[in-house]
Design a protein around this motif. Structure first.
Motif, short mmCIF file in Angstrom:
data_model
loop_
_atom_site.label_atom_id
_atom_site.label_comp_id
_atom_site.label_asym_id
_atom_site.label_seq_id
_atom_site.Cartn_x
_atom_site.Cartn_y
_atom_site.Cartn_z
N LYS A 104 0.13 68.63 30.01
CA LYS A 104 1.10 69.17 29.64
C LYS A 104 1.73 68.61 28.46
O LYS A 104 2.65 69.28 27.59
N TRP A 105 1.90 67.54 28.59
CA TRP A 105 2.61 66.71 27.46
C TRP A 105 2.15 65.68 26.51
O TRP A 105 1.17 64.98 26.79
N LEU A 121 6.40 66.54 22.85
CA LEU A 121 5.70 67.87 22.60
C LEU A 121 5.30 68.31 24.17
O LEU A 121 4.80 67.43 24.96
N SER A 122 5.23 69.69 24.31
CA SER A 122 4.41 70.15 25.48
C SER A 122 3.41 70.99 24.75
O SER A 122 3.55 71.52 23.65
N TYR A 123 2.36 71.36 25.69
CA TYR A 123 1.27 72.00 25.08
C TYR A 123 0.50 72.80 26.14
O TYR A 123 0.60 72.51 27.19
N PHE A 134 4.69 73.12 21.59
CA PHE A 134 6.16 73.38 21.59
C PHE A 134 6.85 71.98 21.55
O PHE A 134 6.74 70.95 22.25
N SER A 135 7.71 72.06 20.45
CA SER A 135 8.84 70.86 20.34
C SER A 135 9.75 70.79 21.33
O SER A 135 10.54 71.81 21.25
N GLU A 136 9.94 69.88 22.31
CA GLU A 136 10.88 69.81 23.29
C GLU A 136 12.17 69.19 22.86
O GLU A 136 13.22 69.60 22.97
N LYS A 137 11.86 67.84 22.63
CA LYS A 137 12.92 66.76 22.22
C LYS A 137 12.51 65.94 21.07
O LYS A 137 11.33 65.67 21.17
N SER A 138 13.43 65.37 20.27
CA SER A 138 13.19 64.39 19.29
C SER A 138 14.33 63.80 19.09
O SER A 138 15.48 64.11 19.46
#
Length: 144
Positions: A104-105, A121-123, A134-138
């Motif tokens: 997932k990550w 990222l999640s995918y 999907f960009s989750e945090k950065s």
């Protein structure tokens, strides 16, 4: 008497070399443990995540390569990588390194040549094999 000194010198040298060998063997063993710890969070070594993909008929090793290719292919000339949720300040944001953590990550390293950071990222892999990210945090590291 001279032979005794030569023998003592050779024995001392052998003892020093044996000590150095023991130190190097300990360093090698420590490096192996470190590698095992670093690979703990990796799809390559995550049996549960591998089984998840196997049950869907997906080869996880091939999937890792596809994921890396798709993410890097978003590094286009004159554009920021759309998976990096911030614009480049000194150039275009490019993703450099990628680690697929599980089913997932993903974590990736990015830079614009001056500023750098990481994105989480999640995918998802759809039934037809398409991968959606999907960009989750950065974050960007502060310049010193």
């Amino acid at each position: 008497m001279n032979d005794k000194r030569i023998l003592d010198s050779k024995e001392e040298r052998i003892e020093n070399l044996e000590n150095k060998l023991s130190e190097v063997e300990a360093e090698v063993e420590n490096a192996k443990l470190t590698d095992d710890n670093e690979d703990y969070f990796s799809l390559k070594n995550n049996e549960d995540a591998i089984t998840y993909f196997e049950n869907k008929g997906i080869n996880s090793e091939e999937l890792i390569l596809r994921i890396e290719d798709e993410i890097i292919s978003n590094n286009k000339a004159g554009e920021d990588n759309p998976l990096v949720p911030m614009d480049g300040m000194e150039g275009n944001m490019r993703i450099n390194k990628i680690k697929v953590l599980n089913h997932k990550w993903i974590i990736a390293d990015f830079t614009d040549g001056t500023y750098w950071g990481e994105v989480f990222l999640s995918y998802q892999v759809s039934e037809d094999g398409a991968i959606e990210f999907f960009s989750e945090k950065s974050f960007i590291y502060p310049q010193y």
